[in-house]
Design a protein around this motif. Structure first.
Motif, short mmCIF file in Angstrom:
data_model
loop_
_atom_site.label_atom_id
_atom_site.label_comp_id
_atom_site.label_asym_id
_atom_site.label_seq_id
_atom_site.Cartn_x
_atom_site.Cartn_y
_atom_site.Cartn_z
N UNK A 178 15.69 -38.92 -20.47
CA UNK A 178 16.37 -39.30 -19.23
C UNK A 178 16.92 -40.72 -19.31
N UNK A 179 16.13 -41.63 -19.87
CA UNK A 179 16.58 -43.01 -20.02
C UNK A 179 17.82 -43.09 -20.91
N UNK A 180 17.81 -42.37 -22.04
CA UNK A 180 18.96 -42.38 -22.94
C UNK A 180 20.20 -41.77 -22.29
N UNK A 181 20.01 -40.73 -21.49
CA UNK A 181 21.15 -40.12 -20.79
C UNK A 181 21.77 -41.10 -19.80
N UNK A 182 20.92 -41.78 -19.03
CA UNK A 182 21.40 -42.76 -18.05
C UNK A 182 22.18 -43.87 -18.77
N UNK A 183 21.63 -44.37 -19.88
CA UNK A 183 22.29 -45.43 -20.63
C UNK A 183 23.61 -44.95 -21.22
N UNK A 184 23.64 -43.73 -21.76
CA UNK A 184 24.87 -43.19 -22.33
C UNK A 184 25.94 -43.03 -21.25
N UNK A 185 25.55 -42.55 -20.07
CA UNK A 185 26.51 -42.40 -18.96
C UNK A 185 27.04 -43.76 -18.51
N UNK A 186 26.18 -44.76 -18.47
CA UNK A 186 26.61 -46.11 -18.05
C UNK A 186 27.59 -46.69 -19.06
N UNK A 187 27.31 -46.50 -20.37
CA UNK A 187 28.24 -47.00 -21.40
C UNK A 187 29.57 -46.27 -21.31
N UNK A 188 29.52 -44.95 -21.10
CA UNK A 188 30.76 -44.16 -20.99
C UNK A 188 31.58 -44.63 -19.79
N UNK A 189 30.93 -44.87 -18.66
CA UNK A 189 31.64 -45.35 -17.45
C UNK A 189 32.26 -46.72 -17.71
N UNK A 190 31.54 -47.58 -18.42
CA UNK A 190 32.07 -48.91 -18.72
C UNK A 190 33.29 -48.81 -19.63
N UNK A 191 33.24 -47.90 -20.62
CA UNK A 191 34.38 -47.71 -21.54
C UNK A 191 35.59 -47.19 -20.78
N UNK A 192 35.36 -46.23 -19.90
CA UNK A 192 36.46 -45.65 -19.13
C UNK A 192 37.07 -46.66 -18.16
N UNK A 193 36.27 -47.63 -17.71
CA UNK A 193 36.77 -48.65 -16.79
C UNK A 193 37.60 -49.72 -17.52
N UNK A 194 37.45 -49.80 -18.85
CA UNK A 194 38.18 -50.82 -19.62
C UNK A 194 39.65 -50.52 -19.71
#
Length: 194
Positions: A178-194
């Motif tokens: 669950x922790x890795x999924x949350x972190x992966x989703x946060x990184x993906x959202x940050x990349x998409x916001x760039x």
């Protein structure tokens, strides 16, 4: 050739070794050619690439010259230690997750070239393969961290069937997953916001 390293090998050493191999292959050099340019044996280059042997600062400088990249190239993709949350353990980063490193090595073995972080989000990601023309992305992969980490790899350039990968490590516990999924989703959202 099967790459192996001891479980105690530091993830940064594995990352640097991977970056050396990635750059060497992108230049179309063999391990022997790189070894000759450095005045060392091909076996030593092999040990650097697999992180079996650590690389001294002077050798890293020589490698940067031989591969025509700045020294910082070998560290690109690593988290910035100055920006790291001190409350978050370093081994919580997927780059430092042994299964992610294992999957990255299999991707490379299949000819895929990773530029940036490995995404283990279950989605297909197009990437270049060794020998691609500039801008071409003839490979794809998807990785999963559900239960026992696994993934699929396609190298469209060689026309072979998808390669299935299953981690040789242990299955992830529900909290770590669950922790890795949350972190992966946060990184993906940050990349998409760039």
């Amino acid at each position: 050739m099967k790459t192996s390293h001891s479980p105690s090998t530091h993830p940064v050493d594995r990352h640097v070794g991977h970056r050396i191999q990635q750059r060497r292959k992108s230049l179309g050099l063999t391990q022997t050619q790189l070894a000759e340019a450095l005045g060392i044996s091909m076996q030593q280059v092999q040990k650097y690439e697999t992180a079996f042997n650590r690389i001294s600062a002077s050798r890293l400088y020589e490698l940067s010259q031989a591969l025509a990249v700045p020294v910082r190239f070998f560290f690109e993709g690593l988290p910035d230690p100055g920006k790291q949350d001190p409350a978050r353990p370093r081994n919580g980063d997927p780059l430092f997750h042994p299964e992610a490193n294992e999957f990255a090595q299999v991707l490379e073995k299949e000819g895929l070239v990773l530029k940036g972080a490995l995404l283990m989000d279950g989605k297909w990601h197009r990437v270049p393969v060794i020998g691609n023309k500039q801008g071409s992305r003839s490979g794809s992969y998807r990785g999963f961290l559900d239960g026992k980490p696994n993934g699929s790899i396609m190298n469209y350039k060689n026309g072979q069937e998808a390669v299935k990968w299953i981690s040789t490590g242990t299955a992830l516990g529900p909290q770590e997953l669950e922790r890795l999924k949350v972190e992966a989703n946060a990184r993906q959202a940050a990349r998409e916001a760039e």
